[in-house]
Structure formats: C-alpha cells, structure tokens
Design a protein around this motif. Structure first.
Motif, mmCIF file in Angstrom:
data_model
loop_
_atom_site.group_PDB
_atom_site.id
_atom_site.type_symbol
_atom_site.label_atom_id
_atom_site.label_comp_id
_atom_site.label_asym_id
_atom_site.label_seq_id
_atom_site.Cartn_x
_atom_site.Cartn_y
_atom_site.Cartn_z
ATOM 1 N N ASP A 14 0.822 -1.216 0.000
ATOM 2 C CA ASP A 14 0.000 0.000 0.000
ATOM 3 C C ASP A 14 0.851 1.259 0.000
ATOM 4 O OD1 ASP A 14 -2.393 -1.363 -0.097
ATOM 5 O OD2 ASP A 14 -2.684 -1.337 2.083
ATOM 6 N N GLU A 15 1.940 1.259 0.767
ATOM 7 C CA GLU A 15 2.831 2.427 0.790
ATOM 8 C C GLU A 15 3.439 2.672 -0.581
ATOM 9 O OE1 GLU A 15 4.524 2.491 5.354
ATOM 10 O OE2 GLU A 15 5.366 1.023 3.951
ATOM 11 N N ILE A 16 3.845 1.620 -1.255
ATOM 12 C CA ILE A 16 4.419 1.772 -2.595
ATOM 13 C C ILE A 16 3.373 2.308 -3.558
ATOM 14 C CG2 ILE A 16 5.359 0.510 -4.573
ATOM 15 C CD1 ILE A 16 6.741 -1.353 -2.501
ATOM 16 N N ARG A 17 2.170 1.726 -3.518
ATOM 17 C CA ARG A 17 1.100 2.187 -4.414
ATOM 18 C C ARG A 17 0.788 3.664 -4.197
ATOM 19 N NH1 ARG A 17 -1.914 -2.356 -2.709
ATOM 20 N NH2 ARG A 17 -1.297 -4.104 -3.966
ATOM 21 N N ARG A 18 0.701 4.071 -2.917
ATOM 22 C CA ARG A 18 0.399 5.474 -2.616
ATOM 23 C C ARG A 18 1.478 6.399 -3.139
ATOM 24 N NH1 ARG A 18 -1.667 3.541 2.426
ATOM 25 N NH2 ARG A 18 0.353 3.851 3.359
ATOM 26 N N GLN A 19 2.734 6.039 -2.944
ATOM 27 C CA GLN A 19 3.826 6.902 -3.395
ATOM 28 C C GLN A 19 3.881 6.992 -4.909
ATOM 29 O OE1 GLN A 19 7.628 6.299 -1.494
ATOM 30 N NE2 GLN A 19 6.644 5.737 0.431
ATOM 31 N N VAL A 20 3.663 5.871 -5.599
ATOM 32 C CA VAL A 20 3.658 5.890 -7.063
ATOM 33 C C VAL A 20 2.453 6.673 -7.562
ATOM 34 C CG1 VAL A 20 3.430 4.462 -9.137
ATOM 35 C CG2 VAL A 20 5.015 3.787 -7.330
ATOM 36 N N ALA A 21 1.290 6.473 -6.927
ATOM 37 C CA ALA A 21 0.092 7.214 -7.337
ATOM 38 C C ALA A 21 0.292 8.713 -7.160
ATOM 39 C CB ALA A 21 -1.123 6.744 -6.536
ATOM 40 N N GLN A 22 0.900 9.129 -6.054
ATOM 41 C CA GLN A 22 1.161 10.551 -5.835
ATOM 42 C C GLN A 22 2.124 11.083 -6.879
ATOM 43 O OE1 GLN A 22 -0.435 12.622 -3.588
ATOM 44 N NE2 GLN A 22 0.543 14.142 -4.877
ATOM 45 N N ALA A 23 3.134 10.285 -7.219
ATOM 46 C CA ALA A 23 4.086 10.709 -8.252
ATOM 47 C C ALA A 23 3.384 10.848 -9.603
ATOM 48 C CB ALA A 23 5.231 9.703 -8.354
ATOM 49 N N GLU A 24 2.426 9.957 -9.878
ATOM 50 C CA GLU A 24 1.668 10.058 -11.129
ATOM 51 C C GLU A 24 0.829 11.325 -11.162
ATOM 52 O OE1 GLU A 24 -0.482 6.387 -11.207
ATOM 53 O OE2 GLU A 24 1.181 5.295 -12.124
ATOM 54 N N ILE A 25 0.213 11.661 -10.034
ATOM 55 C CA ILE A 25 -0.590 12.894 -9.954
ATOM 56 C C ILE A 25 0.299 14.110 -10.158
ATOM 57 C CG2 ILE A 25 -1.925 14.357 -8.375
ATOM 58 C CD1 ILE A 25 -3.000 11.693 -7.146
ATOM 59 N N ASP A 26 1.430 14.143 -9.434
ATOM 60 C CA ASP A 26 2.359 15.272 -9.564
ATOM 61 C C ASP A 26 2.868 15.393 -10.999
ATOM 62 O OD1 ASP A 26 2.005 15.634 -6.846
ATOM 63 O OD2 ASP A 26 3.949 14.760 -6.292
ATOM 64 N N ALA A 27 3.189 14.255 -11.617
ATOM 65 C CA ALA A 27 3.698 14.268 -12.989
ATOM 66 C C ALA A 27 2.635 14.777 -13.961
ATOM 67 C CB ALA A 27 4.152 12.866 -13.389
ATOM 68 N N HIS A 28 1.392 14.405 -13.721
ATOM 69 C CA HIS A 28 0.300 14.857 -14.591
ATOM 70 C C HIS A 28 0.179 16.386 -14.548
ATOM 71 C CE1 HIS A 28 -3.538 15.000 -16.637
ATOM 72 N NE2 HIS A 28 -4.009 15.731 -15.631
ATOM 73 N N PHE A 29 0.213 16.936 -13.342
ATOM 74 C CA PHE A 29 0.070 18.390 -13.220
ATOM 75 C C PHE A 29 1.289 19.142 -13.749
ATOM 76 C CE2 PHE A 29 -3.186 17.303 -9.963
ATOM 77 C CZ PHE A 29 -4.243 17.898 -10.621
ATOM 78 N N ARG A 30 2.438 18.497 -13.768
ATOM 79 C CA ARG A 30 3.642 19.123 -14.329
ATOM 80 C C ARG A 30 3.818 18.781 -15.806
ATOM 81 N NH1 ARG A 30 6.426 16.894 -9.670
ATOM 82 N NH2 ARG A 30 7.346 15.474 -11.166
ATOM 83 N N ASN A 31 2.888 17.990 -16.334
ATOM 84 C CA ASN A 31 2.969 17.523 -17.720
ATOM 85 C C ASN A 31 4.308 16.826 -17.977
ATOM 86 O OD1 ASN A 31 1.963 17.022 -20.236
ATOM 87 N ND2 ASN A 31 2.661 18.964 -21.104
ATOM 88 N N ASP A 32 4.669 15.918 -17.051
ATOM 89 C CA ASP A 32 5.948 15.205 -17.109
ATOM 90 C C ASP A 32 5.695 13.707 -16.943
ATOM 91 O OD1 ASP A 32 8.526 14.319 -16.975
ATOM 92 O OD2 ASP A 32 9.049 15.427 -15.157
ATOM 93 N N PRO A 33 5.332 12.997 -18.014
ATOM 94 C CA PRO A 33 4.998 11.575 -17.892
ATOM 95 C C PRO A 33 6.185 10.716 -17.446
ATOM 96 C CG PRO A 33 5.102 12.215 -20.203
ATOM 97 C CD PRO A 33 5.224 13.469 -19.394
ATOM 98 N N ASP A 34 7.398 11.154 -17.696
ATOM 99 C CA ASP A 34 8.568 10.369 -17.289
ATOM 100 C C ASP A 34 8.772 10.378 -15.773
ATOM 101 O OD1 ASP A 34 9.147 9.664 -19.890
ATOM 102 O OD2 ASP A 34 10.392 11.446 -20.214
#
Length: 131
Positions: A14-34
C-alpha cells in the motif's frame, strides 16, 4: 518493525502504491509523464517478503479447554525472483477464552526467531547491490 530495527528499509504494498500514485498525480500536473515512471523505478523492491500466517482454534478432546495452533511461513525473494531466505515457525498453546489474543501472543513469540533466520540467510547471500 523488526526488519527496520535491523536497518532494512521496508515498504508495504500500500505504501508503494500510494507513493507511485502521488508521483503520477504530480507528474500529470507538471505535464511530465517520465516522472511517474521514474518514481515507480525508484520504489521498485530489491527484495520481496511473502508470508502466510494461519491460526487454528479447537477444543481439546481430552480436557474441555480451548487451544490454538499458529503456523507461519515466509519467503524472501530477490528482484530476480530467486529465493534468498526462507523461515517457518509453529507453536500451540491452551488459550482459555481469548483465542485470538493467544494466537497473537504465539505469533509475537515466534517473530524474533523468524526474522533472525531470514536476516541470517539474507546476510549469507553473495553481494548483489543490496539496499
């Protein structure tokens, strides 16, 4: 917690999923898929610990008291899927009215031995860039 006391960095799924999900959200708002892919790679596990803990409660047929038996089996595997360490433990006891409480007590009593065996086998493995 016992593995962390030995200096190992641990994460639950769950901790890994949450951290990856947060990184995906942050990347989306920064328009940075990598950035999301990078976060997922950084959190990739070097080792995976899988385990089964089972408890069985029964009435003793000889004397009318409750008893509980606990069995634990754990396997530590490397990122390559190969087994690094394996440990198991079993215990049983009379439990009185609090069957669940006694099951937890038995688990805690065996935990030190299980962690020590896993860690010992882990330390005996050839160096593989451990983190």
């Amino acid at each position: 917690a016992r593995l962390q006391k030995l200096g190992l960095r641990t994460y639950t799924q769950d901790e890994i999923r949450r951290q990856v999900a947060q990184a995906e959200i942050d990347a989306h708002f920064r328009n940075d898929p990598d950035a999301a892919l990078s976060a997922a790679r950084r959190l990739a596990a070097n080792y995976t610990l899988k385990g089964i803990i089972s408890a069985r409660a029964m009435r003793n047929p000889m004397i009318p008291v409750n008893q509980v038996a606990v069995s634990m089996q754990f396997v530590l595997t490397g990122a390559d899927g190969k087994r690094v360490a394996q440990a198991e433990a079993q215990s049983q006891s009379f439990s009185g009215a609090d069957v669940q409480g006694m099951a937890l007590t038995l688990i805690n009593e065996q935990a030190e031995e299980v962690v020590a065996k896993l860690y010992s086998e882990y330390c005996q493995q050839p160096e593989r860039g451990r983190k």
